[in-house]
Design an enzyme around this catalytic site. Structure first.
Site, PDB file in Angstrom:
ATOM      1  N   LYS A  37       0.804  -1.237   0.000  1.00 24.42           N
ATOM      2  CA  LYS A  37       0.000   0.000   0.000  1.00 24.42           C
ATOM      3  C   LYS A  37       0.831   1.279   0.000  1.00 24.42           C
ATOM      4  O   LYS A  37       0.431   2.268  -0.599  1.00 24.42           O
ATOM      5  CB  LYS A  37      -0.994  -0.003   1.161  1.00 24.42           C
ATOM      6  CG  LYS A  37      -0.378   0.044   2.539  1.00 24.42           C
ATOM      7  CD  LYS A  37      -1.434  -0.247   3.606  1.00 24.42           C
ATOM      8  CE  LYS A  37      -0.796  -0.156   4.984  1.00 24.42           C
ATOM      9  NZ  LYS A  37      -1.596  -0.824   6.012  1.00 24.42           N
ATOM     10  N   ARG A 130      -8.534  -1.194  16.682  1.00 26.94           N
ATOM     11  CA  ARG A 130      -8.942  -0.903  15.316  1.00 26.94           C
ATOM     12  C   ARG A 130      -9.929  -2.000  14.915  1.00 26.94           C
ATOM     13  O   ARG A 130     -11.001  -2.074  15.510  1.00 26.94           O
ATOM     14  CB  ARG A 130      -7.734  -0.774  14.373  1.00 26.94           C
ATOM     15  CG  ARG A 130      -8.071   0.074  13.139  1.00 26.94           C
ATOM     16  CD  ARG A 130      -6.876   0.346  12.246  1.00 26.94           C
ATOM     17  NE  ARG A 130      -6.483  -0.830  11.469  1.00 26.94           N
ATOM     18  CZ  ARG A 130      -5.480  -0.835  10.592  1.00 26.94           C
ATOM     19  NH1 ARG A 130      -4.768   0.257  10.390  1.00 26.94           N
ATOM     20  NH2 ARG A 130      -5.174  -1.918   9.915  1.00 26.94           N
TER      21      ARG A 130
HETATM   22  C1  LIG Z   1      -0.763  -1.551   6.630  1.00 25.74           C
HETATM   23  C2  LIG Z   1      -1.029  -2.836   7.272  1.00 25.74           C
HETATM   24  C3  LIG Z   1       0.016  -3.716   7.524  1.00 25.74           C
HETATM   25  C4  LIG Z   1       1.467  -3.393   7.199  1.00 25.74           C
HETATM   26  O1  LIG Z   1       1.996  -2.528   8.175  1.00 25.74           O
HETATM   27  P1  LIG Z   1       3.539  -2.117   8.125  1.00 25.74           P
HETATM   28  O2  LIG Z   1       3.736  -1.366   9.389  1.00 25.74           O
HETATM   29  O3  LIG Z   1       3.696  -1.265   6.916  1.00 25.74           O
HETATM   30  O4  LIG Z   1       4.332  -3.351   8.058  1.00 25.74           O
HETATM   31  C5  LIG Z   1      -0.290  -4.935   8.101  1.00 25.74           C
HETATM   32  N1  LIG Z   1      -1.562  -5.275   8.415  1.00 25.74           N
HETATM   33  C6  LIG Z   1      -2.598  -4.445   8.187  1.00 25.74           C
HETATM   34  C7  LIG Z   1      -3.972  -4.886   8.551  1.00 25.74           C
HETATM   35  C8  LIG Z   1      -2.372  -3.195   7.612  1.00 25.74           C
HETATM   36  O5  LIG Z   1      -3.400  -2.382   7.381  1.00 25.74           O
END
Ligand SMILES: *Cc1c(COP(=O)(O)O)cnc(C)c1O
Length: 354
Positions: A37, A130
């Site tokens: 992302k 969350r």
């Molecule tokens: C963005 C996201 C991640 C990745 O997080 P990082 O800190 O970039 O490794 C993992 N799990 C979920 C549900 C996310 O939204």
């Protein structure tokens, strides 16, 4: 076509990080999913992650997963799906993270329609507040419902930490996740393929050797793409220089450092303040707040001072630099996580894959 400003994306660094993280995780029984992302799931980035030996590409947005559909990896949707997108979710995501029965029912209907078996990971909230239910009984109940739905296959249990509430992945919360997963497995006589314990924030726990046995997936974004994790600390054996930004100088002039008579507000409604350094050589770069929050970019030339900017202009003090800058020179900047995100999202910034 504008060439500058441009964000430079060093794909070999992404592959290097992915490869080293796969090796590190392997020692602890973990297979990482690669989260795209931050880079808006540009296929070049997806390919670089797969080349490092990661098998699942994950993203929050279905529009992004759609861009990856021609690649080899399995796809996983990270953000809890919207009911209105059920069709696309089944079409473009092999796996999705879920917490709501109504949504799962909509996914099931779509999966049957599309003759697919859609894989579901149920999210449980370990206190970061969350996604997912905070109550074990509710999560167990949701698992029962998923088991009944045709078109869906329950493949895992997951939790998300250190995203909203700042709760760190710990021996305690990871063990609770495993225990809950064991209850689901025993009740339905199934084996869950994925115990998805955390994001990059789970790496320190794992690298200390404290990740409880049973957690077999970490969803790694920031660590693969930027070599950072919990609290933005660098992750061992990764590089942090995947992304940088190049902007072009459009004006160089010597000026006083304090405006003639500052009485009005700036373009953003703030009363500007100034440091009087006397007469200084200044440069304007063709980039501004419409592209990026300028506090998220740092000149690689440490003798440059970022003085400020407006929507389309970045004003630099280049007086103390030894470099022979002229109009048309390029200036390079390091970017924070937030800076990369904005540059990748901005249509005004050229993406240069290297
Ligand atoms: C963005 C996201 C991640 C990745 O997080 P990082 O800190 O970039 O490794 C993992 N799990 C979920 C549900 C996310 O939204």
């Amino acid at each position: 076509m504008n060439h500058y400003p441009c964000i430079n994306i060093h794909l070999d660094t992404i592959t290097h990080n992915a490869h080293n993280l796969v090796s590190a995780c392997e020692r602890f029984g973990v297979k990482p999913a690669g989260v795209t992302k931050l880079a808006c799931a540009y296929p070049e980035v997806g390919e670089a992650i797969l080349a490092g030996g990661i098998g699942i590409l994950a993203d929050s947005r279905i529009q992004n997963l759609k861009k990856l559909r021609h690649l080899d990896g399995e796809t996983m949707l990270l953000r809890i799906p919207a009911i209105s997108q059920a069709r696309e979710v089944v079409q473009y995501a092999d796996i999705s993270l879920n917490s709501e029965l109504e949504t799962l029912q909509a996914l099931a209907v779509e999966a049957v329609k599309q003759h697919k078996l859609h894989q579901v990971i149920i999210m449980h909230d370990m206190g970061d507040l969350r996604e997912g239910s905070f109550y074990q009984e509710e999560t167990l109940q949701l698992a029962r419902e998923v088991m009944k739905l045709e078109g869906l296959k329950l493949v895992g249990l997951g939790t998300n930490l250190a995203c909203y509430g700042g709760v760190e992945p710990s021996i305690d919360n990871q063990t609770q996740l495993i225990t809950l997963a064991q209850q689901i497995e025993a009740e339905h006589k199934i084996t869950l393929s994925y115990l998805s314990g955390a994001s990059s924030a789970g790496l320190p726990l794992m690298l200390r050797g404290d990740l409880p046995k049973g957690i077999n997936q970490l969803r790694l974004g920031a660590s693969v793409l930027m070599g950072i994790g919990l609290n933005d600390d660098p992750v061992p054996n990764t590089r942090q220089d995947t992304f940088d930004l190049t902007a072009e100088i459009v004006e160089i002039k010597v000026k006083p450092s304090v405006p003639a008579e500052s009485t009005a507000l700036d373009a953003f409604g703030h009363k500007p303040t100034f440091t009087d350094r006397g007469l200084r050589k200044r440069a304007i770069c063709a980039i501004g707040k419409q592209d990026i929050d300028i506090s998220q970019m740092t000149p690689k030339d440490r003798n440059i001072i970022v003085i400020g900017g407006s929507s389309d202009h970045l004003i630099l003090d280049i007086n103390d630099s030894d470099m022979p800058y002229h109009v048309g020179s390029l200036i390079e900047f390091e970017l924070s996580y937030g800076g990369v995100l904005q540059c990748m999202t901005s249509e005004y910034i050229t993406k240069r894959f290297i």
